[in-house]
Design an enzyme around this catalytic site. Structure first.
Site, PDB file in Angstrom:
ATOM      1  N   GLY A 204       0.786  -1.231   0.000  1.00  0.00           N
ATOM      2  CA  GLY A 204       0.000   0.000   0.000  1.00  0.00           C
ATOM      3  C   GLY A 204       0.818   1.280   0.000  1.00  0.00           C
ATOM      4  CB  CYS A 329      27.748   3.305   1.214  1.00  0.00           C
ATOM      5  SG  CYS A 329      28.486   3.104  -0.396  1.00  0.00           S
TER       6      CYS A 329
END
Ligand code: PLP
Length: 421
Positions: A204, A329
């Site tokens: 949703g 990262c």
């Protein structure tokens, strides 16, 4: 500082219309929809209405084919583990090297527990090769899982055609598609063009409903063991008391997505194209990923050679701009995403990848702000790169030759080029 939200593939703002539709089920109509007394009837009716609405949204399927879940990840886990447990005679699964982790990690887990999984490669634009797909189908193939559009690049796979080919090859093979990035954007016609799809998942919160609700379409007759046990809810296929307000919100969100679809899509596409053209015009050595593939109209994923995506995101954040990076990262790894690696994005660019994804609430001012800030950020970061010549705004001659390579060595460390297929 104004927030410029360009990360709509990560999540979207809950629409005020959706909040309004949910409110009464937090307050006056808080009852358990399974309770027998009359006072609980409105909650049960809300779920029934929502199921009808979602069934219509998916092209007029039978409402009994819709399961409400907590998110797309749960929908996909239910479909994959449920199908594997119900069909022990077949051990082979076909998927792609660029699926969202919700599919990718489950397939890797199934492979560890004895399934044979084929991860199909993609080309430089992120497209699948049709003959390779056809060759991958085998007499012991249980299931094909191919996403509808890629969350990182927006590239669309021809799911209707792949499902048709799958069923023509062997009607017993199940076809699952993760439509999390296309629900509300592309038609999901499960009785028309997509009639060969057996299982479809979405969440949703990618279309202005709240986080914490999703749906799974499971075509009648699809053999699947329940993933969550412990109750009779959802026809015994997904135990647990239903999240009535959120389910009502999901239904309102899919209605909203249909009400003004064409106008919203045209505006988002225009903004995305303007953003993309502006970035290409103002930043040297930048590539738009999947530009050569059919794409959903809101996503812009680009790679800037010779800088780190994380550095760009950090500086964008300083200017109130929210985007996301193609590398992981932030999770402690310097590896680029498996999607960009599978696409063989050159190693000088794969670490400098950023995704900007637009939505119904973005404006021309948002794009203006991004276009004003971005080139400055890139120029600042490139000044720190030993491969960039800031005086001439181009790579140093020795770096230019590296720009096409998918494998390479920077500072003695081998980077990029790992293909997960
Ligand atoms: N599949 C795709 C393509 C997605 O983009 C996402 C979320 O980014 C998911 C699955 C998982 O969605 P959720 O976190 O709502 O379960």
């Amino acid at each position: 500082m104004r927030t410029v939200y360009l990360d709509n593939n990560a999540t979207t703002a809950v629409a005020p219309e959706v909040v309004e539709a949910m409110e009464v089920y937090f307050t006056a109509e808080y009852f358990n929809p399974s309770s027998a007394y009359e006072r609980a009837a409105p909650a049960a009716q809300a779920i029934k209405r929502a199921r009808d609405t979602v069934a219509r949204f998916l092209g007029g399927v039978d409402p009994s084919e819709i399961l409400f879940t907590s998110c797309a990840t749960e929908s996909v886990n239910t479909a994959l583990y449920g199908a594997v447990r119900a069909n022990p005679a077949r051990r082979h699964i076909v998927t792609t090297a660029v699926e969202h982790p919700a599919v990718y990690e489950v397939c890797k887990d199934l492979a560890r527990s004895g399934a044979d999984v084929t991860f199909l490669p993609v080309d430089r634009a992120g497209n699948l090769d049709l003959p390779t797909f056809i060759r991958a189908l085998r007499p012991d193939t249980l299931l094909v899982a191919v996403m509808h559009a890629n969350n990182e690049t927006g590239a669309i796979f021809p799911v209707a055609e792949l499902a048709r080919i799958t069923k023509e090859t062997d009607p017993a093979i199940l076809f699952l598609t993760d439509a999390t990035q296309t629900a509300g954007k592309l038609p999901l016609d499960l009785r028309g063009a997509m009639r060969h799809v057996d299982l479809l998942a979405f969440s949703g919160h990618k279309l202005h409903a709240p986080k914490g609700v999703g749906a799974l379409f499971a075509r009648r007759g699809t053999a699947m063991r329940p993933f969550m046990l412990g109750g009779h809810q959802e026809g015994g296929r997904r135990a647990g008391t239903e999240n009535v307000p959120y389910i009502a919100g999901l239904a309102r969100a899919v209605e909203l997505a249909q009400e003004d679809h064409d106008a919203v899509e045209a505006r988002i596409r225009r903004l995305r194209d303007r953003l993309e053209a502006g970035l290409l015009a103002s930043i040297p050595c930048v590539e738009v990923n999947s530009q050569g593939a059919p794409r959903i109209p809101n996503t812009c994923n680009f790679s800037v050679h010779f800088i780190e995506g994380e550095g760009m995101l950090y500086q964008l954040n300083e200017h109130g701009i929210c985007g996301s990076s193609g590398s992981a990262c932030t999770s402690g790894s310097l590896e680029p995403s498996h999607v960009l690696r599978a696409m063989q994005v050159p190693f000088t660019a794969v670490h400098g990848s950023v995704r900007l994804s637009l939505g119904r609430y973005n404006t021309d001012q948002d794009v203006d702000h991004a276009l004003e800030v971005f080139p400055r950020i890139v120029a600042n970061l490139r000044r720190l790169s030993p491969y960039w010549d800031p005086a001439h705004e181009r790579p140093r001659p020795e770096a230019e030759a590296m720009m096409q390579g998918t494998r390479g060595t920077v500072g003695g460390e081998t980077r990029g080029g790992t293909n997960t297929s």
